[in-house]
Design an enzyme around this catalytic site. Structure first.
Site, mmCIF file in Angstrom:
data_model
loop_
_atom_site.group_PDB
_atom_site.id
_atom_site.type_symbol
_atom_site.label_atom_id
_atom_site.label_comp_id
_atom_site.label_asym_id
_atom_site.label_seq_id
_atom_site.Cartn_x
_atom_site.Cartn_y
_atom_site.Cartn_z
ATOM 1 N N LYS A 71 4.255 0.853 9.862
ATOM 2 C CA LYS A 71 4.438 2.105 9.143
ATOM 3 C C LYS A 71 3.948 3.285 9.962
ATOM 4 O O LYS A 71 4.497 4.366 9.901
ATOM 5 C CB LYS A 71 3.668 2.046 7.824
ATOM 6 N N ARG B 246 4.355 -13.312 9.418
ATOM 7 C CA ARG B 246 5.079 -12.040 9.276
ATOM 8 C C ARG B 246 6.463 -12.175 9.882
ATOM 9 O O ARG B 246 6.669 -12.963 10.794
ATOM 10 C CB ARG B 246 4.368 -10.934 10.070
ATOM 11 N N GLU C 203 0.885 -1.168 0.000
ATOM 12 C CA GLU C 203 0.000 0.000 0.000
ATOM 13 C C GLU C 203 0.921 1.217 0.000
ATOM 14 O O GLU C 203 1.794 1.317 0.864
ATOM 15 C CB GLU C 203 -0.867 -0.028 1.263
HETATM 16 P P1 ATP Z 1 2.491 -2.197 8.145
HETATM 17 O O1 ATP Z 1 1.731 -2.900 9.205
HETATM 18 O O2 ATP Z 1 3.948 -2.074 8.415
HETATM 19 O O3 ATP Z 1 1.880 -0.892 7.757
HETATM 20 P P2 ATP Z 1 1.198 -3.421 5.943
HETATM 21 O O4 ATP Z 1 0.843 -4.853 6.012
HETATM 22 O O5 ATP Z 1 0.109 -2.448 6.126
HETATM 23 O O6 ATP Z 1 2.433 -3.159 6.891
HETATM 24 P P3 ATP Z 1 1.437 -3.331 3.132
HETATM 25 O O7 ATP Z 1 1.968 -2.229 2.319
HETATM 26 O O8 ATP Z 1 0.000 -3.625 3.083
HETATM 27 O O9 ATP Z 1 1.910 -3.063 4.592
HETATM 28 O O10 ATP Z 1 2.273 -4.640 2.878
HETATM 29 C C1 ATP Z 1 2.550 -5.193 1.608
HETATM 30 C C2 ATP Z 1 2.769 -6.665 1.779
HETATM 31 O O11 ATP Z 1 3.858 -6.889 2.674
HETATM 32 C C3 ATP Z 1 1.551 -7.313 2.384
HETATM 33 O O12 ATP Z 1 1.278 -8.524 1.692
HETATM 34 C C4 ATP Z 1 1.964 -7.572 3.797
HETATM 35 O O13 ATP Z 1 1.333 -8.732 4.279
HETATM 36 C C5 ATP Z 1 3.459 -7.777 3.669
HETATM 37 N N1 ATP Z 1 4.124 -7.463 4.928
HETATM 38 C C6 ATP Z 1 4.037 -6.336 5.653
HETATM 39 N N2 ATP Z 1 4.737 -6.432 6.794
HETATM 40 C C7 ATP Z 1 5.307 -7.665 6.776
HETATM 41 C C8 ATP Z 1 6.149 -8.388 7.681
HETATM 42 N N3 ATP Z 1 6.560 -7.843 8.832
HETATM 43 N N4 ATP Z 1 6.539 -9.625 7.340
HETATM 44 C C9 ATP Z 1 6.135 -10.189 6.174
HETATM 45 N N5 ATP Z 1 5.341 -9.571 5.287
HETATM 46 C C10 ATP Z 1 4.917 -8.329 5.580
HETATM 47 MG MG MG Z 2 -1.635 -3.451 4.634
#
Ligand code: ATP
Ligand code: MG
Length: 541
Positions: free
Chosen positions: A266, A256, A31
């Site tokens: 983030k 994760r 995102e």
């Molecule tokens: P955050 O919680 O840090 O904002 P998010 O999941 O909202 O992370 P996205 O931009 O939606 O961030 O993530 C893109 C992809 O990366 C998604 O498929 C998410 O599941 C994966 N992802 C995010 N954080 C991790 C992590 N700590 N380990 C593995 N995959 C991750």
């Molecule tokens: Mg997300």
């Protein structure tokens, strides 16, 4: 075919064997609401890495269904970070590319009697959702006719209603044990400008509804995501089955990556940047890929770490020291060696005159690295901690009457010290032994210790930066990040370094012998050596 390395590959192997899929297609779905962090590196490792393994393709899919938080600045940063890690995407796609299709599918759901326009407020919807143990209550608007729903939905799209006044909900089952299936909202009204579609839309699809459609439209075969989406999979499947997707993408969830002493959300990272607790998104203490890159951690070390940490289905927290150990292993094989003295003490070799070059091995693990010459001379600097007037037992560094080897040069014996008025040692005078030269030592003198040094006449001043982890250890489980932030985590020293470092390329990482791995850079004409990772191995689990 190579053997499956994890449970995802086992599933894909069986799908290929059963003929359910022909070529593997995945997508990495960030995102664009912040910078990528090391957790995303794991997601890339899984999505891009799996496609690579099967000779398949991986798209870069920007999940931009949430117009108010997304920015083009982040899109650019995300692209750069992916390329830096060494991955190449097949197509760059945006959820917003599919807004028309997603909308059409919503009309189709309405026509099928599988979606309805609901007038309950977001709060009322939450309140009528039920709990884990109690079913929800059906909306009074649930039985509107498809014709009425279609007219209302089109009016929503045309901008007739205010934010939150109405929404579109899938008509599934308010008594489902899975809360996500209790008539979830699939479209909301939001009068917001989107970074790509501008003001074309005032209704936006919800992630859980849009995502399976976007996957299907891209031909994704395996939609790999993190475990928190496991409970959403029934909705993912409902959308695909109800709309008749064939072949239907398959969602597979993995754990994760969590690391101790690192914030990985983030939202918190943004807060650190906005409050000025760090220098920016690319501060070397940040777990963002921009921060890790700026820190001097090579992309290859991050990929090694992802491979070694493995892909599993159980959430766990990885020790930051394990990550550091992997980085150290990676650099140990590759980083050229150099010498710098962090807390300099003058060492005068009383029986030496002039100057000579001694050969210094650049990296003993790299057979192509070779040697370079370092100027040895009469006046040197050694580390203050490498000399002791009052040595403890088994002290193999320099002491009065004791012998030590100066790295790549000669054995010396400390004879006397010069002190200041306060009694602090300001200089050590020593004797060197000409036959003890490194590589051709015929002196017969035994020196147990080897210490690093720089030539005082040639040494250059350097600012040396060291870092603590941004987060202190948690005192109790679940302690808030804000209580654990270490604001004084950057430490600055004034070091004396070999002049060779001045000529080294910007950004090159060296092993400063006996000190750690440091990245060379120049700021305002000053040589800066900034810590990548220390030499000390704290990993013992
Ligand atoms: P955050 O919680 O840090 O904002 P998010 O999941 O909202 O992370 P996205 O931009 O939606 O961030 O993530 C893109 C992809 O990366 C998604 O498929 C998410 O599941 C994966 N992802 C995010 N954080 C991790 C992590 N700590 N380990 C593995 N995959 C991750
Ligand atoms: Mg997300």
């Amino acid at each position: 075919m190579a053997e499956a390395e994890n449970f995802i590959q086992q599933i894909i192997d069986s799908d290929l064997e059963a003929g359910k899929v022909k070529a593997v297609q995945t997508r990495f779905p960030p995102e664009p609401n912040g910078y990528l962090h090391i957790g995303h590196a794991k997601s890339m490792f899984v999505n891009f890495g799996t496609a690579q393994k099967y000779g398949g393709k991986c798209n870069l899919f920007f999940d931009d269904t949430n117009p108010s938080k997304e920015k083009t600045e982040y899109v650019d940063a995300i692209r750069k970070d992916i390329e830096w890690l060494g991955y190449r995407w097949e197509r760059e796609v945006y959820a917003s590319d599919f807004f028309d299709v997603i909308y059409d599918f919503a009309e189709r759901l309405i026509e099928m009697g599988k979606a309805f326009v609901c007038d309950l407020s977001p709060d009322e919807i939450r309140e009528t959702r039920g709990t884990l143990t109690e079913p929800g209550t059906e909306s009074p608007y649930r039985n509107r006719t498809p014709e009425e729903n279609l007219a209302l939905f089109r009016a929503m799209k045309a901008g007739k209603y205010a934010d939150g006044e109405k929404c579109l909900r899938a008509k599934i089952d308010m008594a489902s044990p899975n809360v996500n299936l209790r008539d979830p909202v699939i479209y909301r009204i939001l009068h917001a400008t989107h970074h790509r579609t501008g003001d074309k839309w005032c209704i936006y699809p919800m992630y859980d509804y849009a995502h399976p459609i976007c996957d299907y439209m891209q031909g994704v075969t395996h939609s790999l995501c993190t475990l928190e989406f496991e409970d959403h999979r029934p909705l993912y499947d409902w959308v695909g089955l109800t709309l008749g997707f064939s072949p239907k993408p398959r969602q597979i969830e993995f754990a994760r990556l969590n690391l101790t002493n690192l914030v990985m959300s983030k939202r918190y990272l943004k807060k650190l940047v906005e409050e000025g607790s760090v220098h920016g998104w690319d501060d070397p203490r940040m777990p963002t890929l921009a921060g890790l890159r700026n820190r001097g951690i090579p992309a290859g070390a991050i990929l090694d770490f992802c491979a070694r940490a493995g892909v599993t289905k159980a959430n766990s927290e990885c020790e930051i020291s394990y990550f550091e150990a992997v980085v150290r292993d990676y650099l140990n094989l590759r980083a050229p060696r150099a010498m710098a003295v962090v807390d300099p003490l003058k060492l005068t070799v009383t029986n030496y005159e002039g100057e000579e070059e001694v050969p210094f091995g650049i990296n003993q693990f790299d057979e192509h690295a070779g040697e370079r010459g370092i100027a040895f001379g009469k006046t040197l600097y050694i580390e203050r901690s490498d000399f002791s007037l009052d040595p403890p037992p088994k002290y193999y560094r320099l002491k009065l009457g004791g012998y030590v080897r100066l790295k790549s040069a000669y054995i010396v014996r400390a004879d006397e010290v010069v002190t200041d008025a306060a009694g602090n040692v300001t200089e050590v005078k020593c004797t060197y032994f000409p036959e003890s030269r490194s590589g051709s030592d015929t002196s017969g003198i035994k020196a147990k210790g080897v210490i690093h040094w720089v030539n005082a006449e040639r040494a250059v001043d350097a600012e040396l930066r060291q870092y603590d982890h941004l987060l202190r250890d948690a005192e109790y489980a679940g302690q808030d990040f804000s209580e654990r932030i270490r604001l004084d985590s950057e430490h600055i020293f004034h070091a004396k370094a070999e002049p060779a470092l001045l000529a080294a390329p910007e950004g090159e990482v060296f092993q400063l012998m006996r000190t750690g791995y440091y990245k060379k850079c120049t700021e305002d004409d000053r040589l800066v050596l900034s810590e990548v990772v220390s030499l000390k191995d704290n990993f013992n689990k």
